[in-house]
Write a protein that holds these residues in place. Structure first.
Motif, PDB file in Angstrom:
ATOM      1  N   ALA A  20      13.132  -2.529  71.131  1.00  9.50           N
ATOM      2  CA  ALA A  20      14.173  -2.631  72.205  1.00  9.50           C
ATOM      3  C   ALA A  20      15.292  -3.617  72.111  1.00  9.50           C
ATOM      4  O   ALA A  20      16.446  -3.022  72.517  1.00  9.50           O
ATOM      5  CB  ALA A  20      13.497  -3.014  73.465  1.00  9.50           C
ATOM      6  N   GLN A  21      15.403  -4.322  71.166  1.00  7.96           N
ATOM      7  CA  GLN A  21      16.503  -5.076  70.545  1.00  7.96           C
ATOM      8  C   GLN A  21      17.295  -4.150  69.553  1.00  7.96           C
ATOM      9  O   GLN A  21      16.951  -3.979  68.447  1.00  7.96           O
ATOM     10  CB  GLN A  21      16.208  -6.331  69.963  1.00  7.96           C
ATOM     11  N   SER A  22      18.379  -3.530  69.967  1.00  6.97           N
ATOM     12  CA  SER A  22      18.955  -2.554  69.109  1.00  6.97           C
ATOM     13  C   SER A  22      20.042  -3.485  68.412  1.00  6.97           C
ATOM     14  O   SER A  22      20.623  -4.325  68.583  1.00  6.97           O
ATOM     15  CB  SER A  22      19.769  -1.452  69.771  1.00  6.97           C
ATOM     16  N   VAL A  23      20.062  -3.089  66.981  1.00  8.35           N
ATOM     17  CA  VAL A  23      21.145  -3.623  66.118  1.00  8.35           C
ATOM     18  C   VAL A  23      22.437  -2.847  66.242  1.00  8.35           C
ATOM     19  O   VAL A  23      22.233  -1.577  65.966  1.00  8.35           O
ATOM     20  CB  VAL A  23      20.718  -3.632  64.826  1.00  8.35           C
ATOM     21  N   LYS A  24      23.470  -3.576  66.362  1.00 11.56           N
ATOM     22  CA  LYS A  24      24.881  -2.616  66.479  1.00 11.56           C
ATOM     23  C   LYS A  24      25.534  -2.920  65.478  1.00 11.56           C
ATOM     24  O   LYS A  24      26.250  -4.155  65.148  1.00 11.56           O
ATOM     25  CB  LYS A  24      25.105  -2.988  67.793  1.00 11.56           C
ATOM     26  N   PHE A  25      26.146  -1.969  64.724  1.00 15.00           N
ATOM     27  CA  PHE A  25      27.135  -2.372  63.506  1.00 15.00           C
ATOM     28  C   PHE A  25      28.444  -1.678  63.974  1.00 15.00           C
ATOM     29  O   PHE A  25      28.700  -0.614  64.433  1.00 15.00           O
ATOM     30  CB  PHE A  25      26.443  -1.381  62.481  1.00 15.00           C
ATOM     31  N   GLY A  26      29.387  -2.311  63.222  1.00 12.85           N
ATOM     32  CA  GLY A  26      30.711  -2.041  63.425  1.00 12.85           C
ATOM     33  C   GLY A  26      31.463  -1.945  62.032  1.00 12.85           C
ATOM     34  O   GLY A  26      30.978  -2.599  61.245  1.00 12.85           O
ATOM     35  N   HIS A  27      32.591  -1.250  62.037  1.00 10.94           N
ATOM     36  CA  HIS A  27      33.409  -1.308  60.541  1.00 10.94           C
ATOM     37  C   HIS A  27      34.754  -1.142  60.931  1.00 10.94           C
ATOM     38  O   HIS A  27      35.021  -0.525  62.077  1.00 10.94           O
ATOM     39  CB  HIS A  27      32.792  -0.276  59.668  1.00 10.94           C
ATOM     40  N   LEU A  28      35.868  -1.736  60.209  1.00 10.68           N
ATOM     41  CA  LEU A  28      37.152  -1.353  60.257  1.00 10.68           C
ATOM     42  C   LEU A  28      37.772  -1.629  58.815  1.00 10.68           C
ATOM     43  O   LEU A  28      36.912  -2.336  57.907  1.00 10.68           O
ATOM     44  CB  LEU A  28      37.830  -1.976  61.364  1.00 10.68           C
ATOM     45  N   ASN A  29      38.834  -1.093  58.518  1.00  9.13           N
ATOM     46  CA  ASN A  29      39.614  -1.561  57.473  1.00  9.13           C
ATOM     47  C   ASN A  29      40.580  -2.563  57.692  1.00  9.13           C
ATOM     48  O   ASN A  29      41.632  -2.222  58.255  1.00  9.13           O
ATOM     49  CB  ASN A  29      40.215  -0.556  56.731  1.00  9.13           C
ATOM     50  N   LEU A  30      40.340  -3.935  57.832  1.00  6.72           N
ATOM     51  CA  LEU A  30      40.978  -5.120  58.182  1.00  6.72           C
ATOM     52  C   LEU A  30      42.378  -5.044  57.488  1.00  6.72           C
ATOM     53  O   LEU A  30      43.489  -5.363  58.249  1.00  6.72           O
ATOM     54  CB  LEU A  30      40.213  -6.371  58.081  1.00  6.72           C
ATOM     55  N   GLN A  31      42.552  -4.504  56.088  1.00  4.85           N
ATOM     56  CA  GLN A  31      43.752  -4.861  55.404  1.00  4.85           C
ATOM     57  C   GLN A  31      44.570  -4.041  55.911  1.00  4.85           C
ATOM     58  O   GLN A  31      45.838  -4.123  56.133  1.00  4.85           O
ATOM     59  CB  GLN A  31      43.313  -4.590  54.103  1.00  4.85           C
ATOM     60  N   GLU A  32      44.194  -2.581  56.366  1.00  2.00           N
ATOM     61  CA  GLU A  32      45.048  -1.629  56.943  1.00  2.00           C
ATOM     62  C   GLU A  32      45.507  -1.956  58.322  1.00  2.00           C
ATOM     63  O   GLU A  32      46.767  -1.791  58.536  1.00  2.00           O
ATOM     64  CB  GLU A  32      44.314  -0.569  57.009  1.00  2.00           C
ATOM     65  N   VAL A  33      44.737  -2.721  59.250  1.00  2.00           N
ATOM     66  CA  VAL A  33      45.070  -3.161  60.286  1.00  2.00           C
ATOM     67  C   VAL A  33      45.995  -4.088  60.313  1.00  2.00           C
ATOM     68  O   VAL A  33      47.116  -4.331  60.896  1.00  2.00           O
ATOM     69  CB  VAL A  33      43.864  -3.562  61.373  1.00  2.00           C
ATOM     70  N   ILE A  34      45.954  -5.249  59.283  1.00  2.00           N
ATOM     71  CA  ILE A  34      46.928  -6.178  59.366  1.00  2.00           C
ATOM     72  C   ILE A  34      48.178  -5.617  58.787  1.00  2.00           C
ATOM     73  O   ILE A  34      49.182  -6.230  59.453  1.00  2.00           O
ATOM     74  CB  ILE A  34      46.306  -7.259  58.359  1.00  2.00           C
ATOM     75  N   SER A  35      48.176  -4.714  57.990  1.00  4.51           N
ATOM     76  CA  SER A  35      49.344  -4.241  57.411  1.00  4.51           C
ATOM     77  C   SER A  35      50.095  -3.552  58.565  1.00  4.51           C
ATOM     78  O   SER A  35      51.445  -3.323  58.300  1.00  4.51           O
ATOM     79  CB  SER A  35      48.895  -3.091  56.435  1.00  4.51           C
ATOM     80  N   LEU A  36      49.498  -2.901  59.708  1.00  2.00           N
ATOM     81  CA  LEU A  36      50.288  -2.292  60.736  1.00  2.00           C
ATOM     82  C   LEU A  36      50.899  -3.396  61.767  1.00  2.00           C
ATOM     83  O   LEU A  36      51.403  -2.759  62.793  1.00  2.00           O
ATOM     84  CB  LEU A  36      49.235  -1.300  61.474  1.00  2.00           C
ATOM     85  N   PRO A 170      50.183  -0.077  68.215  1.00  2.22           N
ATOM     86  CA  PRO A 170      50.209   1.080  68.693  1.00  2.22           C
ATOM     87  C   PRO A 170      49.110   2.036  68.211  1.00  2.22           C
ATOM     88  O   PRO A 170      49.014   2.144  66.825  1.00  2.22           O
ATOM     89  CB  PRO A 170      51.441   1.825  68.649  1.00  2.22           C
ATOM     90  N   LEU A 171      48.112   2.777  68.898  1.00  2.00           N
ATOM     91  CA  LEU A 171      46.836   3.204  68.127  1.00  2.00           C
ATOM     92  C   LEU A 171      47.412   4.498  67.312  1.00  2.00           C
ATOM     93  O   LEU A 171      46.744   4.937  66.430  1.00  2.00           O
ATOM     94  CB  LEU A 171      46.244   3.873  69.344  1.00  2.00           C
ATOM     95  N   ASP A 172      48.782   5.020  67.649  1.00  3.99           N
ATOM     96  CA  ASP A 172      49.169   6.141  66.509  1.00  3.99           C
ATOM     97  C   ASP A 172      49.906   5.573  65.385  1.00  3.99           C
ATOM     98  O   ASP A 172      50.363   6.389  64.583  1.00  3.99           O
ATOM     99  CB  ASP A 172      50.250   7.072  67.465  1.00  3.99           C
ATOM    100  N   LYS A 173      49.945   4.392  65.274  1.00  2.00           N
ATOM    101  CA  LYS A 173      50.692   3.772  64.135  1.00  2.00           C
ATOM    102  C   LYS A 173      49.753   3.695  63.162  1.00  2.00           C
ATOM    103  O   LYS A 173      48.473   3.257  63.128  1.00  2.00           O
ATOM    104  CB  LYS A 173      51.279   2.297  64.518  1.00  2.00           C
ATOM    105  N   VAL A 174      49.841   4.407  61.802  1.00  2.00           N
ATOM    106  CA  VAL A 174      49.061   4.459  60.699  1.00  2.00           C
ATOM    107  C   VAL A 174      49.837   3.802  59.474  1.00  2.00           C
ATOM    108  O   VAL A 174      51.339   4.093  59.561  1.00  2.00           O
ATOM    109  CB  VAL A 174      48.400   5.847  60.528  1.00  2.00           C
ATOM    110  N   LEU A 175      49.172   3.837  58.508  1.00  2.00           N
ATOM    111  CA  LEU A 175      49.875   3.447  57.169  1.00  2.00           C
ATOM    112  C   LEU A 175      50.211   4.855  56.402  1.00  2.00           C
ATOM    113  O   LEU A 175      49.674   5.699  56.659  1.00  2.00           O
ATOM    114  CB  LEU A 175      48.954   2.724  56.047  1.00  2.00           C
ATOM    115  N   ARG A 176      51.503   4.420  56.057  1.00  2.00           N
ATOM    116  CA  ARG A 176      52.170   5.857  55.419  1.00  2.00           C
ATOM    117  C   ARG A 176      52.003   5.598  53.860  1.00  2.00           C
ATOM    118  O   ARG A 176      52.144   4.530  53.318  1.00  2.00           O
ATOM    119  CB  ARG A 176      53.676   5.883  55.675  1.00  2.00           C
ATOM    120  N   THR A 177      51.594   6.699  53.175  1.00  2.00           N
ATOM    121  CA  THR A 177      51.482   6.540  51.781  1.00  2.00           C
ATOM    122  C   THR A 177      52.916   6.276  51.206  1.00  2.00           C
ATOM    123  O   THR A 177      54.182   6.803  51.812  1.00  2.00           O
ATOM    124  CB  THR A 177      50.849   7.755  51.138  1.00  2.00           C
ATOM    125  N   PRO A 178      53.070   6.126  49.804  1.00  2.00           N
ATOM    126  CA  PRO A 178      54.357   5.791  49.578  1.00  2.00           C
ATOM    127  C   PRO A 178      55.071   7.186  49.465  1.00  2.00           C
ATOM    128  O   PRO A 178      56.346   7.445  49.421  1.00  2.00           O
ATOM    129  CB  PRO A 178      54.114   5.334  47.989  1.00  2.00           C
TER     130      PRO A 178
END
Length: 185
Positions: A20-36, A170-178
């Motif tokens: 009944a105790q569900s384990v909930k996992f999340g993930h993100l690329n923090l480096q990418e978020v910080i870069s934005l 902004p949610l639509d802001k993404v990292l651009r490749t070189p």
């Protein structure tokens, strides 16, 4: 038999409560978020100006050095031993000043970068922690730091958009490749 039934009931209750105790996992690329973040954009601009100022000073010192060396090479035949020695010492002292400046500039750059980036990381980590608490997550993994080779998307929630929102990105802001950045210019 009663003991066996009692043990069976207890084990069933333990397993039921554990599932009944569900384990909930999340993930993100923090480096990418910080870069934005806008703060990172500002930090990069500040660092570029800071580096340009240091480079300008370094170029000035190098030009002075080359001028003194060229002057020494052209005029050394006409100078007395005392003048030659004084000019050699001048050049050596300038070489030492340049070397010291390079070392100090490198240290200053690292300190300035740490000073500018530390609050960005603190804000991002605070946002991730708050999202973890609010969302009832057991863990939120930073895939940029841990190098997790596989994520089951059905069992781990990508919290990138939530962190972007918390950091006013902004949610639509993404990292651009070189390549994308070069083609945009």
């Amino acid at each position: 038999m009663k003991k066996f039934s009692l043990i069976l009931v207890i084990l069933t209750a333990v397993f039921a409560s554990a599932s009944a105790q569900s384990v909930k996992f999340g993930h993100l690329n923090l480096q990418e978020v910080i870069s934005l973040t806008a703060e990172m954009d500002s930090a990069v601009a500040i660092m570029e100006r800071y580096q340009a100022d240091l480079q300008e000073t370094m170029s000035s010192m190098q030009n002075e050095y080359y001028t003194k060396v060229n002057n020494y090479q052209q005029m050394s035949a006409n100078w007395t031993a005392a003048v030659l020695q004084a000019k050699q010492q001048e050049i050596q002292e300038l070489e030492q000043r340049i070397q010291t400046f390079q070392q100090n500039a490198q240290q200053e750059m690292q300190q300035k970068q740490a000073e500018l980036i530390r609050p960005i990381y603190e804000a991002a980590n605070k946002a991730v922690s708050q999202i973890g608490k609010d969302g009832g997550f057991t863990y939120i993994f930073d895939i940029s730091a841990t190098g997790i080779p596989y994520i089951n998307e059905s069992q781990s929630i990508d919290v990138t958009d939530k962190v972007k929102t918390a950091l006013n990105i902004p949610l639509d802001k993404v990292l651009r490749t070189p390549q994308q950045a070069a083609s945009a210019q």
